[in-house]
Write a protein that holds these residues in place. Structure first.
Motif, PDB file in Angstrom:
ATOM      1  N   ARG A 279      -1.722   7.374   5.728  1.00  0.00           N
ATOM      2  CA  ARG A 279      -2.461   6.357   4.809  1.00  0.00           C
ATOM      3  C   ARG A 279      -3.125   6.892   3.782  1.00  0.00           C
ATOM      4  O   ARG A 279      -2.755   6.369   2.485  1.00  0.00           O
ATOM      5  N   SER A 280      -3.773   7.937   3.927  1.00  0.00           N
ATOM      6  CA  SER A 280      -4.294   8.696   2.707  1.00  0.00           C
ATOM      7  C   SER A 280      -3.480   9.169   1.857  1.00  0.00           C
ATOM      8  O   SER A 280      -3.543   9.312   0.618  1.00  0.00           O
ATOM      9  N   PHE A 281      -2.488  10.028   2.570  1.00  0.00           N
ATOM     10  CA  PHE A 281      -1.395  10.632   1.985  1.00  0.00           C
ATOM     11  C   PHE A 281      -0.686   9.568   0.944  1.00  0.00           C
ATOM     12  O   PHE A 281      -0.324  10.072  -0.503  1.00  0.00           O
ATOM     13  N   THR A 282      -0.348   8.455   1.314  1.00  0.00           N
ATOM     14  CA  THR A 282       0.361   7.568   0.650  1.00  0.00           C
ATOM     15  C   THR A 282      -0.336   7.014  -0.681  1.00  0.00           C
ATOM     16  O   THR A 282       0.203   6.711  -1.763  1.00  0.00           O
ATOM     17  N   ASP A 283      -1.926   7.019  -0.339  1.00  0.00           N
ATOM     18  CA  ASP A 283      -2.659   6.547  -1.496  1.00  0.00           C
ATOM     19  C   ASP A 283      -2.656   7.621  -2.441  1.00  0.00           C
ATOM     20  O   ASP A 283      -2.726   7.099  -3.803  1.00  0.00           O
ATOM     21  N   ILE A 284      -2.783   9.029  -2.090  1.00  0.00           N
ATOM     22  CA  ILE A 284      -2.866   9.758  -3.150  1.00  0.00           C
ATOM     23  C   ILE A 284      -1.535  10.109  -3.795  1.00  0.00           C
ATOM     24  O   ILE A 284      -1.461  10.398  -5.000  1.00  0.00           O
ATOM     25  N   PHE A 285      -0.700   9.723  -2.962  1.00  0.00           N
ATOM     26  CA  PHE A 285       0.898   9.848  -3.683  1.00  0.00           C
ATOM     27  C   PHE A 285       1.144   8.668  -4.413  1.00  0.00           C
ATOM     28  O   PHE A 285       1.633   8.910  -5.720  1.00  0.00           O
ATOM     29  N   GLY A 286       0.905   7.645  -4.133  1.00  0.00           N
ATOM     30  CA  GLY A 286       1.209   6.347  -5.038  1.00  0.00           C
ATOM     31  C   GLY A 286       0.321   5.304  -5.017  1.00  0.00           C
ATOM     32  O   GLY A 286       0.851   3.917  -4.952  1.00  0.00           O
ATOM     33  N   GLY A 287      -0.870   5.243  -4.695  1.00  0.00           N
ATOM     34  CA  GLY A 287      -1.755   4.211  -4.547  1.00  0.00           C
ATOM     35  C   GLY A 287      -2.458   4.063  -5.586  1.00  0.00           C
ATOM     36  O   GLY A 287      -2.074   2.884  -6.617  1.00  0.00           O
ATOM     37  N   GLY A 288      -3.871   4.183  -5.834  1.00  0.00           N
ATOM     38  CA  GLY A 288      -4.452   3.776  -6.769  1.00  0.00           C
ATOM     39  C   GLY A 288      -4.327   4.588  -8.203  1.00  0.00           C
ATOM     40  O   GLY A 288      -3.193   5.318  -8.366  1.00  0.00           O
ATOM     41  N   PRO A 289      -4.869   4.083  -9.297  1.00  0.00           N
ATOM     42  CA  PRO A 289      -4.705   4.592 -10.648  1.00  0.00           C
ATOM     43  C   PRO A 289      -4.875   6.056 -10.696  1.00  0.00           C
ATOM     44  O   PRO A 289      -4.459   6.850 -11.982  1.00  0.00           O
ATOM     45  N   TYR A 290      -5.533   6.794  -9.764  1.00  0.00           N
ATOM     46  CA  TYR A 290      -5.466   8.221  -9.844  1.00  0.00           C
ATOM     47  C   TYR A 290      -4.319   8.909  -8.832  1.00  0.00           C
ATOM     48  O   TYR A 290      -4.276  10.162  -9.022  1.00  0.00           O
ATOM     49  N   LYS A 356     -10.664   9.002  -1.041  1.00  0.00           N
ATOM     50  CA  LYS A 356     -11.457   8.816  -0.217  1.00  0.00           C
ATOM     51  C   LYS A 356     -12.458   7.493  -0.447  1.00  0.00           C
ATOM     52  O   LYS A 356     -12.827   6.962   0.354  1.00  0.00           O
ATOM     53  N   ILE A 357     -13.021   7.657  -1.792  1.00  0.00           N
ATOM     54  CA  ILE A 357     -13.836   6.580  -2.205  1.00  0.00           C
ATOM     55  C   ILE A 357     -13.118   5.276  -2.060  1.00  0.00           C
ATOM     56  O   ILE A 357     -13.727   4.391  -1.347  1.00  0.00           O
ATOM     57  N   SER A 358     -12.132   5.181  -2.902  1.00  0.00           N
ATOM     58  CA  SER A 358     -11.288   4.022  -3.161  1.00  0.00           C
ATOM     59  C   SER A 358     -10.881   3.325  -1.657  1.00  0.00           C
ATOM     60  O   SER A 358     -10.874   2.145  -1.366  1.00  0.00           O
ATOM     61  N   LEU A 359     -10.270   4.237  -0.893  1.00  0.00           N
ATOM     62  CA  LEU A 359     -10.028   3.879   0.457  1.00  0.00           C
ATOM     63  C   LEU A 359     -10.945   3.167   1.257  1.00  0.00           C
ATOM     64  O   LEU A 359     -10.907   2.049   1.713  1.00  0.00           O
ATOM     65  N   THR A 360     -11.977   3.582   1.499  1.00  0.00           N
ATOM     66  CA  THR A 360     -13.384   3.268   1.984  1.00  0.00           C
ATOM     67  C   THR A 360     -13.648   2.045   1.628  1.00  0.00           C
ATOM     68  O   THR A 360     -14.001   1.201   2.109  1.00  0.00           O
ATOM     69  N   ASP A 361     -14.027   1.902   0.169  1.00  0.00           N
ATOM     70  CA  ASP A 361     -14.268   0.693  -0.394  1.00  0.00           C
ATOM     71  C   ASP A 361     -13.404  -0.610  -0.250  1.00  0.00           C
ATOM     72  O   ASP A 361     -13.726  -1.500   0.223  1.00  0.00           O
ATOM     73  N   SER A 362     -12.109  -0.216  -0.200  1.00  0.00           N
ATOM     74  CA  SER A 362     -11.070  -1.126  -0.102  1.00  0.00           C
ATOM     75  C   SER A 362     -11.122  -1.552   1.498  1.00  0.00           C
ATOM     76  O   SER A 362     -11.064  -2.893   1.773  1.00  0.00           O
ATOM     77  N   ILE A 363     -11.181  -0.527   2.382  1.00  0.00           N
ATOM     78  CA  ILE A 363     -11.320  -1.151   3.858  1.00  0.00           C
ATOM     79  C   ILE A 363     -12.640  -2.051   4.180  1.00  0.00           C
ATOM     80  O   ILE A 363     -12.499  -3.133   4.668  1.00  0.00           O
ATOM     81  N   ASN A 364     -13.653  -1.529   3.424  1.00  0.00           N
ATOM     82  CA  ASN A 364     -15.002  -2.296   3.675  1.00  0.00           C
ATOM     83  C   ASN A 364     -15.025  -3.747   3.200  1.00  0.00           C
ATOM     84  O   ASN A 364     -15.750  -4.498   3.514  1.00  0.00           O
ATOM     85  N   SER A 365     -14.054  -3.870   1.990  1.00  0.00           N
ATOM     86  CA  SER A 365     -14.008  -5.241   1.420  1.00  0.00           C
ATOM     87  C   SER A 365     -13.450  -6.192   2.188  1.00  0.00           C
ATOM     88  O   SER A 365     -13.168  -7.328   2.021  1.00  0.00           O
ATOM     89  N   VAL A 366     -12.898  -5.618   3.425  1.00  0.00           N
ATOM     90  CA  VAL A 366     -12.140  -6.773   4.376  1.00  0.00           C
ATOM     91  C   VAL A 366     -13.470  -7.396   4.614  1.00  0.00           C
ATOM     92  O   VAL A 366     -13.195  -8.881   5.266  1.00  0.00           O
ATOM     93  N   TYR A 367     -14.475  -7.179   4.795  1.00  0.00           N
ATOM     94  CA  TYR A 367     -15.798  -8.047   5.122  1.00  0.00           C
ATOM     95  C   TYR A 367     -16.165  -9.018   4.318  1.00  0.00           C
ATOM     96  O   TYR A 367     -17.081  -9.769   4.656  1.00  0.00           O
ATOM     97  N   ASP A 368     -15.386  -9.081   3.079  1.00  0.00           N
ATOM     98  CA  ASP A 368     -16.174 -10.016   2.070  1.00  0.00           C
ATOM     99  C   ASP A 368     -15.828 -11.455   2.521  1.00  0.00           C
ATOM    100  O   ASP A 368     -16.296 -12.289   1.859  1.00  0.00           O
ATOM    101  N   ALA A 369     -14.767 -11.697   3.381  1.00  0.00           N
ATOM    102  CA  ALA A 369     -14.329 -13.024   3.600  1.00  0.00           C
ATOM    103  C   ALA A 369     -13.805 -13.316   4.894  1.00  0.00           C
ATOM    104  O   ALA A 369     -13.390 -12.173   5.527  1.00  0.00           O
TER     105      ALA A 369
END
Length: 426
Positions: A279-290, A356-369
């Protein structure tokens, strides 16, 4: 640590509760998971849509909406999705928390009663079958949903790439099936499908909020005690570790912007301990703006209008999708593959820190609703064990750079799908 409780009440029937009191609403849903099959996909897909339109006690949409309005404007929503090679049929209800009702009304329990009654007591004719007009209406709506996905070219190219990549495998079937299969649906077939779902499907009742789960559980169990259950466990998805031969498909259509899709097989089963690293590899490869695809292929080289990657864990593959002109497609493919090599070589320190920062924030945002929390757990229906968002975020933070490099070596290119503009399109 887990923030949920899960109780098995019968073979293939579970109740999952996420007790939280910070929301003004509760989310209650009933999900039924069955093996994805071309022969049954359209037939199954029509069932939750039909059940959420009327029932024995509420014979038309007006009566049902009146009931929902009396429950403080509760919102009923059916949905159909595909998770790996599982078709997921869901009926969800969002309702106000009991704390905000007048005279201490148990709104959550009333909503649960309504939801369960919709599943078990549909509107049937004098012969004990669904009404023909109701079925024909839902057939038209389902065909329109399929057509809408075909008209949305981003969705269309993904579907076509998946059909080519997974030809002969259940995953090649779309969540709604096909328009041809919809046309063959009859009311008797729908009735049989509904009975079959109750008898054989894997069932999950999910409650997010502060509702009385024990009372809801008793009601669900009492209803299923009247069903002759013949539970059929979900099949494991077909796993092909490596691409046997690279396939390239090119299609011309009246589009203004070309589309490019790359499908990679991943040599790692869904329950592998490296899935969080993948999951982290995919985010680094083609996830966020980074990510490498965004900063290199899109921004620096201007080869694509958009370019991103998605990891489908339950089926063990990665899909890269791009908006790309035809003259840039071969260059884009070459550069996309180069970014995988760059990660194999360890050139991703900035991307790793950012992910690391973005994925953790994204996962924790599940608790928003409550809706996102419910969706998080329902999406794990065909997994052996449920993982909470807080557990998932903690696992994300344990991923190492060496694991990312290992993950990059598990990809093999299977399919390249190109949708190009036909001549004469401006």
């Amino acid at each position: 640590m887990a923030d949920f409780t899960k109780q098995n009440i019968s073979s293939g029937i579970d109740v999952l509760s996420v007790p939280v009191s910070r929301f003004k609403t509760n989310e209650i849903s009933i999900s039924i998971a069955v093996n994805l099959s071309k022969e049954t996909a359209s037939l199954n897909a029509i069932v939750p849509m039909l059940l959420c339109r009327s029932s024995k006690d509420y014979p038309d949409l007006t009566a049902l909406n009146t009931k929902l309005a009396s429950l403080y404007g509760a919102v009923l929503q059916p949905s159909v999705s595909k998770i790996g090679e599982t078709q997921l049929l869901r009926m969800g209800l969002t309702c106000v928390d009991d704390r905000f009702s007048f005279d201490n009304e148990k709104i959550s329990m009333e909503c649960a009663k309504l939801l369960i009654s919709l599943l078990f007591e549909p509107r049937l004719d004098e012969n004990g079958s669904f009404f023909g007009n109701d079925v024909e209406r839902e057939k038209r709506i389902l065909a329109e949903k399929i057509e809408s996905e075909e008209n949305e070219k981003r969705t269309y190219v993904i579907r076509k790439a998946e059909e080519a990549m997974f030809s002969g495998e259940p995953y090649a079937t779309g969540r709604y099936g096909s328009k041809e299969d919809v046309a063959q649906i009859t009311r008797d077939k729908v009735f049989s499908a509904w009975k079959n779902l109750l008898e054989t499907g894997q069932v999950l009742l999910t409650v997010v909020g502060s509702a009385d789960v024990s009372e809801i559980t008793q009601l669900l169990k009492a209803c299923f005690d009247q069903v002759d259950r013949k539970f059929q466990p979900l099949n494991k998805a077909v796993f092909i570790p490596e691409a046997a031969k690279e396939k390239e498909i090119k299609e011309s259509m009246n589009v203004k912007q070309g589309k490019l899709v790359l499908g990679f097989r991943v040599n790692m089963k869904p329950d592998n301990e490296l899935t969080y690293a993948m999951r982290s590899f995919t985010d680094i490869f083609g996830g966020g703006p980074y990510s490498r695809l965004f900063t290199k292929v899109r921004e620096e080289m201007s080869l694509c209008y958009y370019c991103s990657a998605r990891y489908i864990r339950q089926k063990s593959f990665i899909l890269v999708q791009c908006g790309c002109e035809e003259e840039n497609m071969d260059k884009a493919v070459s550069q996309i593959l180069k970014q995988i090599d760059e990660i194999k070589n360890g050139n991703f320190d900035y991307e790793f820190r950012s992910s690391k920062i973005s994925l953790t924030d994204s996962i924790n945002s599940v608790y928003d609703a409550p809706e996102t929390l419910e969706g998080w757990y329902v999406s794990q229906m065909n997994d052996k064990h449920f993982v909470s968002p807080v557990e998932s975020a903690a696992l994300n933070n344990t991923v190492t750079k060496e694991q990312i490099i290992e993950c990059a070596g598990l990809l093999s290119l299977d399919t390249v799908y190109k949708l190009v503009s036909a001549e004469g399109v401006e």
